[in-house]
Design a protein around this motif. Structure first.
Motif, short mmCIF file in Angstrom:
data_model
loop_
_atom_site.label_atom_id
_atom_site.label_comp_id
_atom_site.label_asym_id
_atom_site.label_seq_id
_atom_site.Cartn_x
_atom_site.Cartn_y
_atom_site.Cartn_z
N ILE A 63 44.83 42.71 29.91
CA ILE A 63 43.68 41.80 29.90
C ILE A 63 42.46 42.71 29.88
CG2 ILE A 63 42.43 40.05 31.19
CD1 ILE A 63 45.19 39.23 32.33
N HIS A 64 41.81 42.76 28.69
CA HIS A 64 40.84 43.83 28.47
C HIS A 64 39.55 43.66 29.26
CE1 HIS A 64 43.54 45.57 25.68
NE2 HIS A 64 43.65 44.42 25.03
N ALA A 65 39.01 42.46 29.19
CA ALA A 65 37.75 42.25 29.90
C ALA A 65 38.04 41.65 31.27
CB ALA A 65 36.86 41.32 29.10
N PRO A 66 37.18 41.91 32.24
CA PRO A 66 37.35 41.24 33.54
C PRO A 66 37.24 39.73 33.36
CG PRO A 66 35.72 43.01 33.66
CD PRO A 66 36.04 42.81 32.21
N LEU A 67 37.92 39.04 34.19
CA LEU A 67 37.96 37.58 34.08
C LEU A 67 36.86 36.98 34.97
CD1 LEU A 67 39.84 35.58 32.59
CD2 LEU A 67 41.20 35.46 34.68
N LYS A 76 49.19 41.39 40.23
CA LYS A 76 48.19 42.08 41.04
C LYS A 76 46.83 41.97 40.35
CE LYS A 76 47.02 46.37 41.24
NZ LYS A 76 46.80 47.78 41.27
N ASN A 77 45.79 41.80 41.10
CA ASN A 77 44.46 41.99 40.55
C ASN A 77 43.61 42.73 41.58
OD1 ASN A 77 43.73 40.10 42.43
ND2 ASN A 77 43.39 38.44 40.97
N ASN A 78 42.31 42.83 41.32
CA ASN A 78 41.46 43.61 42.22
C ASN A 78 41.37 43.00 43.61
OD1 ASN A 78 40.14 41.44 41.08
ND2 ASN A 78 38.11 42.32 41.43
N ILE A 79 41.84 41.77 43.77
CA ILE A 79 41.72 41.11 45.06
C ILE A 79 42.96 41.30 45.93
CG2 ILE A 79 41.40 38.87 46.19
CD1 ILE A 79 39.91 38.05 43.58
#
Lengths: 370, 893
Positions: free
Chosen positions: B783-787, B819-822
């Motif tokens: 997923i290239h751009a942040p969501l 997983k994500n940044n959270i």
């Protein structure tokens, strides 16, 4: 090939001490052992081999301990069980009684023993007499730093050390025959066999060569002596020290014995013998509260017993345990086996005396009841 | 004074205190401290914080202290790899100590420290120790090679340790030889292709010589190694056997069993005409019998192996029935195994004794044991024809006891006796019927119903009896339902006038009110048969059944031969090949018995099976539930199955039979991919049946098969709509919905990620847990751009099936971590099986059969497809390597 790790657990399944030999099975797997054992017991499907996922538990129970080996491979199961029993034997000889307490009291030497008994799952030196020569309970002995491996450990004769000295050279031979008997309710003999063992107590100096002569029928036939007064041994098992190929060739029992007590051989005979002790029994149950048991033994004894019982009844059906008989008859063997000679040759040329004793006793002697 | 005092320190600040003591100047205090540390370690406390302090105690001339420090190192080195390096110097130094005990201790311990960095330092000391003058050090070093190989196989090869190890087989010391053999075998086992143990007559000779001199354990290593050797001819086989037989007199049961393994294997090469062959057979019996006097666990292993041996060579123990009689104080697992062997050994000569015993056992109190004893009586009746009558009367006596489970078990076996001896023992039916009400186990109910249906013409009130079962039809288990359906149809065909109503009732219950496809299909088939051609129906349903053969639960011959090669091991206890329960052994070549050579026999019959035994000697195997013919003849009950371990093998036999038999012609082409069948969201077109016995909508049997056959060939398969897998509430605002699809051979997971939180999400990654088919992402989640908040992204994640495999429940369960940044979030979902099926599912028959046989039973999973009126087939999905095949396991009407 064999065990990955060995555990000693208490009755609740808590590990008391363990040794990880191979590292391919997580040591935490042992936590599954006790729940699994209980579950299988509940289902009535308890076997000495349990599986949890990819891990196999091979276990035995001794007093209040479980000895468990884990593996993920197609291990040699008979080797693992033999080994576990050997561990029990070695520990018992070290600590007299092997139980929870003795594990805690001796954990340092147990770690040392576990290190010496097995390496990477391969059993190594398991002869406790030899182990005691270099792994001792009093750690202090070793402080001099002089301790070396007894050469015996790796010798072809791995069970006897050199340089043993006795003032009086003697061998005590015990021929012990246990009679196994199984009698049906209608009084017919289903199974009757004799399990014999020959135990030696050796007090001999140096490295003696021993030869034991029995009235073995096969030997008599080989040497053209005829069948008279000989005994046909159906299956014979020998201690490590006996030269098996020699026995296979000419039925000679030759060996260099370990020092002290050991079991030289065991044999099995299937010959039908007249039961030494015969028992007839009548068990009568009167209503709820009285049982009468009448036991007639041989020609001479009669026992009649009444039991007045409280009139409370258990719901499950009762089993019918057989009558088990225990007895001992000295100076006698059922099979007629005889020690014809025991030749003792040592290079120093001393004279040694063999002493022989015969005993017949009950083995698994069961008479089923009505 | 005992060591238990070391366990007593539980106060706080203990670690700190220990640290001080470890660094004490006083030797005695140091040693006491190390003991305390080890005591803490033993009870499971984490004392890894003391690593540097304990390692500092390593340089000591006190052997006991050194051993304790080494022990500590083995336990904690892995968690402290960097600090473990600190110990290397002392290790290397210890390997040169004048005392061989210390040299060996060092090399032994170093091998147990599974830290990569350390292994490099291990090479030089190990090389020296392998050539050490003291055999105690050499034997320890030999094992160390196997340890090192386990950590870093390449290193061991590069350093030439394998050659040194091979040289040690010629060492003058027997214990060194034994350990070298053990180490080489261990390495060879994990690297089957390495050809490490290139055994030849010379090396075999060395091993046989060492056999006489080494310890009992060494003898086992050598015997197990010998068992892998393939003698070049029968003469060599015989000479090895001659030198191995003395081991049968060893007091250690494990030595005896390993010797039995070698003998059983090499015997295969000896001609039966040979005098020696007969001698050897005679020599095997006594030691096997003596094993029954060993400890119960060893007895158990022995009995499981004897079970194999009596199937392979029944002549060895045929006169030894009595030793398998059960004793009161035998553990239950020994009792059950003995019972199994008693049945295998039962023959006309000993049947009277066996029956008397079994009757005795049937009145014991242990329920499992009693049940098995009752079954055993039935099996004896089937096996020994002359005894059938006595068996039946024994069973009747047992039924009279009215002990519920005894009665039920007896009825189950009597059903089999009826199958074996039709029209012979019907007189007992009346007695059986008296017990109808007490039957509460499905198997017993089904057996009773079968009997009533089969002999309906002789039971006056058969219709009443069957009707009484019909009341609770839907509460019955499937096997009872199927049996009831068939029994009533039989009854109708025999007494059509009085039972028309009953048959209509059962047909409508089976077809309209049931959602079990097996039941429905069988219902429809009967319905069609009865309505189109009652005469044909009679021919099919009341056809003469094939007799069941005498032996049950036999292990399939190729498996049996393989298991003989594994005598004494777990495989022989489980009665399963190692590939079925050892991870990573799939690629390993199956062991098989050597072919017979040089004998006149093989010259006469070059085509004889490798097992060598003429076919007539092998008892026929009862086709079990997989048999098509059996199914049509409504024999769902199968033969008696004894213990749980045996049951699995009989399933496999069924499968093999099935595929070798007539079914493949029915399934002609499209055996392979049948995506729609496993698809989700499938709605069943309701087949409307006329309420009376009118003809059903379409034609005959053929249609049904056409239908099943035609399903398979869709290319772009069904894709279910996306569903929410991870709700936003549970994932801090991240919502994931998705589905699975398969397009031209590629599997993908189509995902919709929505950010319902107030902050931007980035750094996405995905991971799968191990799963049944090794499904794994073929590429990272890109997923290239942040969501941004409230933004949605659609992404298709390509998947492959090369991941790690672990059987899941349900089979198609997939656990996913995202997983994500959270945070990391977990969810699980079910994937439709059709995404795994390859498009070109076609396979040559031979290959299909071979593939099928390669699949261990464990890998077979069954599930029923609900609401699928198209096919009568149940599917077994199997996974040979990564290729998926849809295999109709068997039809089940």
């Amino acid at each position: 090939m064999s065990a990955s790790a060995v555990f000693v657990l208490d009755l609740k399944g808590k590990p008391l001490i363990s040794r990880n030999y191979k590292g391919d099975v997580s040591m935490a797997e042992i936590d599954h052992f006790m729940p699994l054992l209980m579950q299988k017991e509940e289902e009535g499907a308890l076997t000495p081999l349990l599986t949890h996922g990819k891990v196999h538990f091979l276990w035995i129970k001794h007093t209040n301990l479980y000895l468990v080996a884990t593996t993920m491979k197609n291990a040699n199961a008979s080797l693992v069980y033999s080994f576990l029993y050997k561990v029990v034997e070695v520990f018992s000889e070290y600590f007299k009684e092997l139980e929870e307490e003795s594990i805690r009291d001796n954990f340092v030497v147990i770690y040392e023993l576990l290190d010496e008994l097995m390496d990477f799952g391969f059993p190594q030196t398991t002869d406790s007499k030899i182990l005691q020569e270099y792994i001792t309970q009093q750690g202090n002995k070793l402080e001099t730093g002089k301790s070396h491996v007894p050469p015996t450990v790796t010798n072809a004769v791995s069970w006897r050390s050199e340089g043993i000295r006795y003032k009086k050279n003697e061998v005590f031979i015990d021929v012990i025959e246990s009679v196994n008997l199984l009698v049906n309710t209608n009084g017919s003999v289903l199974l009757s066999e004799i399990m014999g063992t020959i135990k030696l107590k050796v007090f001999l100096s140096g490295m003696p060569e021993l030869r034991l002569g029995l009235n073995d029928r096969m030997l008599f036939e080989l040497t053209g002596r005829g069948k008279n007064k000989s005994v046909e041994l159906e299956d014979v098992k020998f201690h490590q020290c006996v030269r098996l190929s020699r026995f296979e060739n000419d039925r000679t029992i030759s060996f260099i014995p370990p020092d002290g007590d050991f079991e030289l051989m065991s044999y099995r005979l299937n010959t039908q013998v007249k039961p030494l002790i015969w028992i007839e029994s009548v068990i009568e149950k009167f209503s709820h509260s009285r049982v009468e048991i009448m036991v007639k033994g041989g020609k001479e004894f009669l026992m009649r017993a009444h039991f007045g019982l409280p009139s409370v009844e258990k719901e499950e059906v009762e089993g019918r345990p057989p009558i088990a008989v225990r007895f001992e008859i000295p100076y006698f063997t059922v099979s007629g086996i005889q020690v014809r000679y025991m030749k003792i040759i040592e290079k120093s040329g001393y004279q040694a005396l063999p002493w022989v004793r015969y005993i017949t006793q009950s083995g698994d002697y069961q008479l089923r009841t009505q | 004074m005992t060591d238990s005092k070391y366990f007593t320190t539980t106060k706080k600040g203990e670690i700190f205190e220990l640290k001080a003591e470890l660094n004490s100047d006083k030797k005695e205090k140091k040693k006491e401290a190390v003991k305390k540390v080890i005591a803490s370690m033993t009870v499971g406390k984490d004392v890894s914080a003391l690593f540097p302090d304990v390692v500092n105690c390593m340089q000591t001339d006190n052997l006991e202290l050194k051993k304790l420090v080494y022990l500590y190192l083995m336990n904690y080195a892995k968690s402290q790899p960097d600090m473990a390096i600190m110990a290397v110097n002392t290790f290397v130094k210890d390997c040169e100590d004048p005392n061989p005990l210390i040299r060996a201790l060092a090399v032994r311990t170093m091998g147990c420290i599974r830290v990569d960095k350390i292994t490099e330092y291990l090479c030089e000391p190990l090389r020296k120790c392998l050539k050490d003058e003291d055999p105690y050090v050499r034997k320890t070093a030999a094992v160390c090679v196997a340890k090192l190989h386990d950590i870093n196989a390449q290193l061991v090869e590069d350093q030439g340790f394998l050659d040194t190890l091979k040289d040690l087989i010629s060492d003058s010391n027997p214990m060194v030889v034994a350990n070298a053999v053990a180490a080489l075998s261990e390495i060879a086992e994990s690297h089957p292709s390495s050809n490490l143990l290139d055994l030849n007559p010379q090396s075999i000779n060395k091993l046989l010589t060492a056999l006489n001199e080494c310890t009992e354990w060494g003898q086992i290593f050598i015997l197990d190694c010998l068992a892998n050797y393939m003698p070049k001819d029968d003469r060599e086989a015989q000479s090895i056997c001659e030198r191995v037989t003395p081991r049968l007199s060893h007091a250690n049961s494990a030595v005896v069993l390993s010797a039995v393994k070698v003998l059983m294997k090499f015997m295969e090469m000896l001609s039966k005409d040979l005098d020696y062959y007969g001698t050897l057979l005679k020599k095997l019996a006594p030691p096997l019998v003596t094993l029954l006097s060993a400890e119960p666990e060893l007895q158990y292993v022995a009995l499981r192996n004897i079970n194999l041996i009596v199937q392979k060579r029944p002549e060895i123990l045929k006169h030894e029935m009595k030793v398998f009689f059960v004793k009161y104080n035998d553990p239950i697992y020994v009792k059950l195994e003995k019972l199994d062997i008693m049945i295998r050994l039962a023959s006309q000569a000993n049947i009277a004794q066996v029956l008397a015993e079994l009757k005795e056992y049937a009145t014991e109190v242990d329920v499992d044991f009693v049940r098995k004893a009752v079954r055993a009586i039935g099996r004896c009746a089937i096996k020994v024809e002359q005894s059938a009558e006595r068996c039946v009367s024994t069973l009747l006596d047992l039924i009279q006891t009215k002990v519920n489970y005894v009665v039920q078990e007896a009825i189950v076996v009597i059903k089999d006796i009826f199958r074996k001896y039709p029209n012979k023992y019907e007189s007992v039916i009346a007695t059986l019927c008296e017990n109808l009400d007490s039957l509460d186990e499905p198997e017993a109910r089904a057996a009773m119903i079968w009997i009533v249906g089969e002999y309906a013409e002789r039971i006056d009130n058969a219709d009443e009896l069957l009707e009484s079962f019909l009341e609770g039809f839907h509460d019955e288990s499937t096997q009872v339902q199927l049996q009831l359906l068939t029994a009533i149809v039989k009854l109708f065909l025999k007494k059509p006038t009085e039972t028309q109503e009953l048959v209509q009732q059962v047909l409508s219950l089976a077809t309209q009110d049931s959602d079990n496809p097996d039941l429905r299909d069988r219902g429809y088939i009967y319905w069609r048969l009865l309505s189109t051609d009652p005469v044909a129906a009679k021919e099919v349903v009341l056809a003469e059944k094939p007799l069941i053969s005498e032996e049950t639960d036999l292990i399939e011959p190729t498996l049996l031969d393989e298991l003989i090669c594994y005598i004494g091991t777990l495989a022989s206890v489980y009665h399963k090949p190692p590939s079925a329960f050892v991870e990573g052994s799939r690629g390993i070549v199956h062991k098989s018995l050597p072919p017979r050579t040089g004998s006149s026999e093989s010259a006469e019959s070059p085509d004889a099976a490798p097992s060598g035994a003429p076919p007539s000697e092998q008892p026929a195997v009862i086709p079990t539930q997989g048999d098509l013919l059996g199914d049509l003849l409504n024999l769902d009950l199968g033969p008696p199955v004894s213990g749980p371990p045996v049951a699995t093998t009989s399933v496999q036999m069924g499968a093999v039979d099935l595929l070798g038999g007539g079914l493949d012609s029915l399934l002609r082409s499209d055996v392979g991919g049948s995506p729609a069948m496993g698809g989700t969201g499938f709605t069943a077109p309701s087949a409307v049946m006329p309420a009376n016995l009118g003809p059903p909508p379409s034609g005959g049997l053929g249609d049904l098969f056409d239908l099943a056959g035609g399903v398979g060939t869709l290319s772009g398969s069904h894709v279910a709509p996306k569903t929410v897998w991870l709700p936003a509430m549970k994932a801090k605002g991240l919502e994931i919905s998705g589905t699975f699809s398969r397009q031209v051979g590629a599997i993908s997971m189509d995902l919709l990620l929505t950010n319902k939180a107030l902050q931007v999400m980035s750094d996405f990654a995905i991971q799968f847990n191990r799963n049944s088919f090794g499904l794994a992402p073929a590429a990272p989640l890109q997923i290239h751009a942040p969501l941004a908040p409230n933004q949605t992204v659609e992404i298709s994640l390509p998947l492959n099936t090369v991941g790690s495999v672990m059987k899941m429940d349900p089979l198609n369960n997939l656990q996913v971590a995202v997983k994500n940044n959270i945070d990391v979030f977990y969810f699980s979902t079910l994937y439709p099986l059709h995404i795994l099926f390859v498009e070109d599912g076609k396979m040559e028959r031979q290959m299909f059969l071979a593939t099928w046989k390669d699949i261990p039973n464990e890998n077979e999973a069954q599930f029923q497809i609900r609401d699928c009126p198209l096919s009568a087939a149940r599917c077994a999905c199997s996974r040979p390597s990564n290729q998926k095949q849809l295999v109709p396991e068997h039809t089940a009407w």
